[in-house]
Design an enzyme around this catalytic site. Structure first.
Site, PDB file in Angstrom:
ATOM      1  N   VAL A 121       0.900  -1.200  -0.027  1.00  0.00           N
ATOM      2  CA  VAL A 121       0.132   0.024   0.025  1.00  0.00           C
ATOM      3  C   VAL A 121       1.110   1.362  -0.110  1.00  0.00           C
ATOM      4  CG1 VAL A 121      -2.011  -1.005   1.207  1.00  0.00           C
ATOM      5  CG2 VAL A 121      -0.157  -0.116   2.689  1.00  0.00           C
ATOM      6  N   VAL A 162       2.703   2.557   3.356  1.00  0.00           N
ATOM      7  CA  VAL A 162       3.614   1.692   4.022  1.00  0.00           C
ATOM      8  C   VAL A 162       4.583   1.254   2.825  1.00  0.00           C
ATOM      9  CG1 VAL A 162       4.020  -0.318   5.366  1.00  0.00           C
ATOM     10  CG2 VAL A 162       2.221   1.087   5.819  1.00  0.00           C
ATOM     11  N   CYS A 163       4.253   0.267   2.199  1.00  0.00           N
ATOM     12  CA  CYS A 163       5.116  -0.520   1.194  1.00  0.00           C
ATOM     13  C   CYS A 163       5.849   0.482  -0.085  1.00  0.00           C
ATOM     14  CB  CYS A 163       4.341  -1.666   0.317  1.00  0.00           C
ATOM     15  SG  CYS A 163       3.522  -2.961   1.613  1.00  0.00           S
ATOM     16  N   VAL A 164       5.208   1.525  -0.286  1.00  0.00           N
ATOM     17  CA  VAL A 164       5.718   2.572  -1.018  1.00  0.00           C
ATOM     18  C   VAL A 164       6.573   3.636  -0.386  1.00  0.00           C
ATOM     19  CG1 VAL A 164       5.112   4.491  -2.767  1.00  0.00           C
ATOM     20  CG2 VAL A 164       3.983   2.305  -2.790  1.00  0.00           C
TER      21      VAL A 164
END
Length: 245
Positions: A148, A151-153
């Site tokens: 997402v 977070v992951c980006v």
């Protein structure tokens, strides 16, 4: 400033400080702009695409775009990198769990690309194999998208910026729970120095000139027609008009 009241002296001091801050900000903005123009524009020679956690389970969390549009954007970005020869790194997190495997269409489109399955790290930049794969490309411009966004980006964006990389967050190939969360995450990334961009702009910046390869712009036209229905209609109308003359 003899003869002036303390209030006047304070006012002048504050004004000078604000002018200095504005000048510094303007200089910083010029430097950021200089990193994005002329020979510093995105190219197949200076950029790498990082696709983070576009997994079938995580796709279910994306609500700031409709499912069809978001999936189309992700595949369009991957197809853009493939068309222009931009090296790409895929990574996933805990594929065996609810996050699920990477989107099958991504693996099919990029069968020979580097793939880093992470055993547990939430921030991909905490994974040594992933960071080493990025460094091995020798590229300093990172095109980054994932699920997402907050977070992951965002987390690897901050980590890469801290190490001196230039990060371009491809916003329409990154998704999260809602628009408020997305806006907060992108604002934080931009404030840290990331550049916000969309996949269409990435493709056009890589092309630079309609007269250049691949196939004198025909490659870009086919890419856009395939992933942007509106552009496909434009191409069809142009072809029909050209055929009637």
């Amino acid at each position: 400033m003899t003869g002036y009241s303390n209030e006047v002296k304070l006012g002048v001091t504050v004004m000078l400080a604000l002018l200095l801050a504005a000048n510094c900000q303007s200089s910083a903005q010029r430097n950021i702009a200089a990193q994005q123009v002329k020979e510093n524009r995105i190219s197949a020679n200076n950029s790498v695409l990082l696709l983070l956690d576009h997994q079938t389970g995580l796709f279910q969390l994306v609500r700031d775009y409709d499912v069809y549009t978001f999936k189309n954007n992700v595949l369009a970005l991957a197809a853009t990198a493939k068309l222009y020869g931009v090296p790409t790194i895929l990574t996933s997190s805990l594929e065996k769990g609810p996050n699920g495997p990477l989107l099958p269409e991504l693996r099919a489109m990029l069968p020979n690309t580097t793939f880093i399955p992470r055993p547990g790290e939430i921030n991909a930049w905490d994974n040594t194999d992933f960071v080493n794969a990025v460094k091995a490309t020798g590229r300093k411009k990172l095109l980054l998208a994932g699920i997402v966004t907050d977070v992951c980006v965002l987390f690897p964006t901050l980590s890469a910026l801290a190490e001196g990389y230039e990060v371009y967050v491809v916003v329409d190939a990154s998704g999260t729970f809602n628009e408020a969360v997305r806006d907060a995450a992108l604002g934080r990334a931009q404030q840290a120095g990331a550049v916000l961009i969309n996949w269409f702009a990435v493709a056009c910046e890589l092309q630079k000139d309609w007269r250049l390869p691949p196939r004198a712009g025909a490659g870009l036209a086919e890419l856009l027609a395939g992933y942007l229905p509106q552009y496909g209609n434009l191409i069809t109308s142009h072809s029909a008009a050209a055929g009637s003359t």
